[in-house]
Design a protein around this motif. Structure first.
Motif, mmCIF file in Angstrom:
data_model
loop_
_atom_site.group_PDB
_atom_site.id
_atom_site.type_symbol
_atom_site.label_atom_id
_atom_site.label_comp_id
_atom_site.label_asym_id
_atom_site.label_seq_id
_atom_site.Cartn_x
_atom_site.Cartn_y
_atom_site.Cartn_z
ATOM 1 N N ASN A 264 -4.180 9.919 -1.812
ATOM 2 C CA ASN A 264 -4.650 8.762 -2.582
ATOM 3 C C ASN A 264 -3.918 7.524 -2.095
ATOM 4 O OD1 ASN A 264 -6.416 10.104 -4.498
ATOM 5 N ND2 ASN A 264 -4.556 10.984 -5.334
ATOM 6 N N GLY B 9 -0.480 -2.792 -10.316
ATOM 7 C CA GLY B 9 -0.764 -1.713 -9.386
ATOM 8 C C GLY B 9 -2.001 -0.955 -9.832
ATOM 9 N N PHE B 10 -2.687 -0.351 -8.865
ATOM 10 C CA PHE B 10 -3.915 0.374 -9.174
ATOM 11 C C PHE B 10 -4.289 1.260 -8.003
ATOM 12 C CE2 PHE B 10 -4.942 -3.432 -6.948
ATOM 13 C CZ PHE B 10 -6.006 -3.114 -6.133
ATOM 14 N N GLN B 11 -5.213 2.176 -8.233
ATOM 15 C CA GLN B 11 -5.785 2.986 -7.175
ATOM 16 C C GLN B 11 -7.136 2.379 -6.828
ATOM 17 O OE1 GLN B 11 -6.444 7.100 -8.123
ATOM 18 N NE2 GLN B 11 -7.075 7.598 -6.057
ATOM 19 N N LYS B 12 -7.292 1.989 -5.579
ATOM 20 C CA LYS B 12 -8.539 1.350 -5.165
ATOM 21 C C LYS B 12 -9.624 2.401 -4.986
ATOM 22 C CE LYS B 12 -10.750 -1.541 -1.829
ATOM 23 N NZ LYS B 12 -11.056 -1.493 -0.442
ATOM 24 N N LYS B 13 -10.729 2.193 -5.679
ATOM 25 C CA LYS B 13 -11.853 3.118 -5.573
ATOM 26 C C LYS B 13 -13.120 2.413 -5.100
ATOM 27 C CE LYS B 13 -10.059 6.293 -8.990
ATOM 28 N NZ LYS B 13 -10.280 7.002 -10.237
ATOM 29 N N GLN C 177 -8.870 -6.822 -9.519
ATOM 30 C CA GLN C 177 -7.420 -6.687 -9.492
ATOM 31 C C GLN C 177 -6.755 -7.890 -8.820
ATOM 32 O OE1 GLN C 177 -5.651 -4.526 -11.133
ATOM 33 N NE2 GLN C 177 -7.420 -3.369 -11.850
ATOM 34 N N TYR D 84 -2.636 3.812 -3.285
ATOM 35 C CA TYR D 84 -2.364 2.933 -4.418
ATOM 36 C C TYR D 84 -1.955 1.577 -3.864
ATOM 37 C CZ TYR D 84 -2.311 7.363 -6.836
ATOM 38 O OH TYR D 84 -2.666 8.598 -7.325
ATOM 39 N N ARG D 85 -2.245 0.532 -4.601
ATOM 40 C CA ARG D 85 -1.906 -0.819 -4.170
ATOM 41 C C ARG D 85 -1.188 -1.550 -5.294
ATOM 42 N NH1 ARG D 85 -6.297 -2.264 -0.021
ATOM 43 N NH2 ARG D 85 -6.996 -0.188 0.520
ATOM 44 N N ARG E 49 0.854 -1.200 0.000
ATOM 45 C CA ARG E 49 0.000 0.000 0.000
ATOM 46 C C ARG E 49 0.879 1.235 0.000
ATOM 47 N NH1 ARG E 49 -5.185 0.325 2.721
ATOM 48 N NH2 ARG E 49 -4.291 2.197 3.609
ATOM 49 N N GLU F 9 0.659 5.483 0.004
ATOM 50 C CA GLU F 9 -0.153 6.686 0.129
ATOM 51 C C GLU F 9 0.606 7.848 -0.498
ATOM 52 O OE1 GLU F 9 -1.658 7.380 4.093
ATOM 53 O OE2 GLU F 9 -1.559 5.221 4.489
ATOM 54 N N TYR F 10 -0.080 8.567 -1.387
ATOM 55 C CA TYR F 10 0.538 9.701 -2.056
ATOM 56 C C TYR F 10 -0.531 10.746 -2.338
ATOM 57 C CZ TYR F 10 3.034 12.427 -5.562
ATOM 58 O OH TYR F 10 3.604 13.446 -6.269
#
Length: 84
Positions: A34, A53-57, A65, A36-37, A28, A30-31
């Motif tokens: 946001n 990798g992706f941004q979990k929404k 994913q 990202y994983r 995980r 954090e940026y």
């Protein structure tokens, strides 16, 4: 990612095993508010293989994913096995 690369022990907040996924781990990051994983696994206990990798929404995105990461993991180890 710097923490994951350089730390001797990574806090579970940033790196944890995904239960029920046959050796899949989650990083995980954090940026700028946001999260990202990145899914990954170990190869022979030492080499970390990063898959996707992706941004979990939404939870739905997360499940897709996980399935994608498991498919990539299987393909990686299958290609490695065939190359021997």
């Amino acid at each position: 990612m710097f923490l994951v690369r350089m730390a001797e022990r990574i806090p579970s907040k940033f790196f944890q095993h995904m239960s029920g996924t046959d050796g899949l781990f989650e990083i995980r990051i954090e940026y700028r508010s946001n999260i990202y994983r990145i899914f990954c696994c170990f190869d022979k206990g030492k080499l970390v293989i990063l898959f996707n990798g992706f941004q979990k929404k939404t939870p739905k995105t997360f499940n897709k994913q996980i399935e994608k990461a498991l498919r990539i993991k299987y393909e990686y180890f299958e290609l490695k096995r065939k190359s021997k």
